[in-house]
Design an enzyme around this catalytic site. Structure first.
Site, short mmCIF file in Angstrom:
data_model
loop_
_atom_site.label_atom_id
_atom_site.label_comp_id
_atom_site.label_asym_id
_atom_site.label_seq_id
_atom_site.Cartn_x
_atom_site.Cartn_y
_atom_site.Cartn_z
N SER A 1 -61.00 -60.52 67.25
CA SER A 1 -61.84 -61.45 68.00
C SER A 1 -61.29 -62.85 67.81
O SER A 1 -60.70 -63.17 66.77
CB SER A 1 -63.29 -61.39 67.49
OG SER A 1 -64.04 -62.48 68.00
N TYR B 1 -68.85 -62.34 60.21
CA TYR B 1 -68.15 -61.73 61.34
C TYR B 1 -66.74 -62.28 61.47
O TYR B 1 -65.76 -61.53 61.62
CB TYR B 1 -68.94 -61.97 62.63
CG TYR B 1 -68.29 -61.38 63.86
CD1 TYR B 1 -68.37 -60.02 64.11
CD2 TYR B 1 -67.60 -62.18 64.77
CE1 TYR B 1 -67.77 -59.45 65.24
CE2 TYR B 1 -67.00 -61.64 65.88
CZ TYR B 1 -67.08 -60.28 66.11
OH TYR B 1 -66.48 -59.74 67.23
#
Length: 246
Positions: free
Chosen positions: A132, A145
């Site tokens: 990501s 995250y």
């Protein structure tokens, strides 16, 4: 080229990028094993694409070995499953910290570890890790995250060095914001102005193309490579730009 005679395992295959990737590969004639937790969604993928389905919790002991045993000789492993959480780290529940680390980082580690012996013995195989832009930019409010995705980047780079010249490739896919149920599932909508969400089919197309060419890394959309590289040389500048787009 991925097509008839190719066996692919796609985790997080019940929705979003995973479902789009499974559909794209199945459309080329690949034998696809879509892995996920949502049995109804997996069944729908199977009906639409002809993919095989495997309902599995990848954080459970032995799950990686069971999934790969069901798949058979794996030519392409796509580690896409991921979960998120949004908010300040100091209020993040301890169990959620563990969930993110297990799903986003530990599960791919164990899957890659389990897949490598067979790939290396056959002298062929491709591993794809779906990271990501949060792993490159370290997004405020997504500390854990971001850390798991940065760890995934490091995992891919390290394994790529270990298997160099042995017929196995490693590709890291770095999407920006993707129009999937991810944000609804984490309980917080996407609120930034930039980058804008892209459809999961766009990421799937870039993923398959990059894997076929054994590219080490691909950003979707491609312009995200610039801020990711800029952060490496000017983190203060990129931090200021991120605050302005919040």
């Amino acid at each position: 080229m991925f097509g008839a005679g190719t066996t692919a395992v796609v985790t997080g295959g019940s929705s979003g990028i995973g479902a789009a990737t499974a559909e794209r590969l199945a459309g080329r004639g690949c034998d696809v094993l879509a892995v996920g937790r949502d049995t109804d969604a997996l069944a729908d993928i199977a009906r639409r694409t002809g993919a095989r389905c495997c309902a599995a919790d990848l954080t459970s002991p032995g799950a990686a070995d069971r999934v790969l045993a069901e798949a058979g000789e794996v030519d392409l492993l796509v580690c896409n499953a991921g979960v998120g959480w949004s908010g300040p780290l100091e209020v993040m529940p301890e169990e959620r910290v563990g969930d993110l680390v297990r799903v986003n980082l530990l599960a791919p580690m164990l899957l890659v570890r389990a897949a490598l012996p067979g790939m290396l013995a056959r002298g062929r195989g491709q591993i794809v890790l779906v990271s990501s832009i949060a792993g490159s930019m370290s997004v405020a409010g997504e500390a854990v995250y971001s850390a798991t995705k940065a760890g995934l980047d490091a995992l891919g780079a390290s394994v790529r060095g270990e298997v160099a010249g042995r017929g196995v490739g490693v590709t890291i896919v770095v999407p920006g914001v993707v129009d999937t149920p991810f944000f609804a599932r984490r309980g917080s909508p996407y609120a930034r102005r930039v980058p804008r969400p892209v459809p999961p089919e766009r990421v799937a197309a870039a993923l398959v193309a990059a894997a076929e060419r054994n590219r080490s890394q691909v950003f979707v959309p491609r312009w995200l490579r610039l801020p990711a590289r800029l952060r490496g040389v000017a983190p203060t500048v990129t931090d200021a730009l991120q605050r302005r787009t919040t």
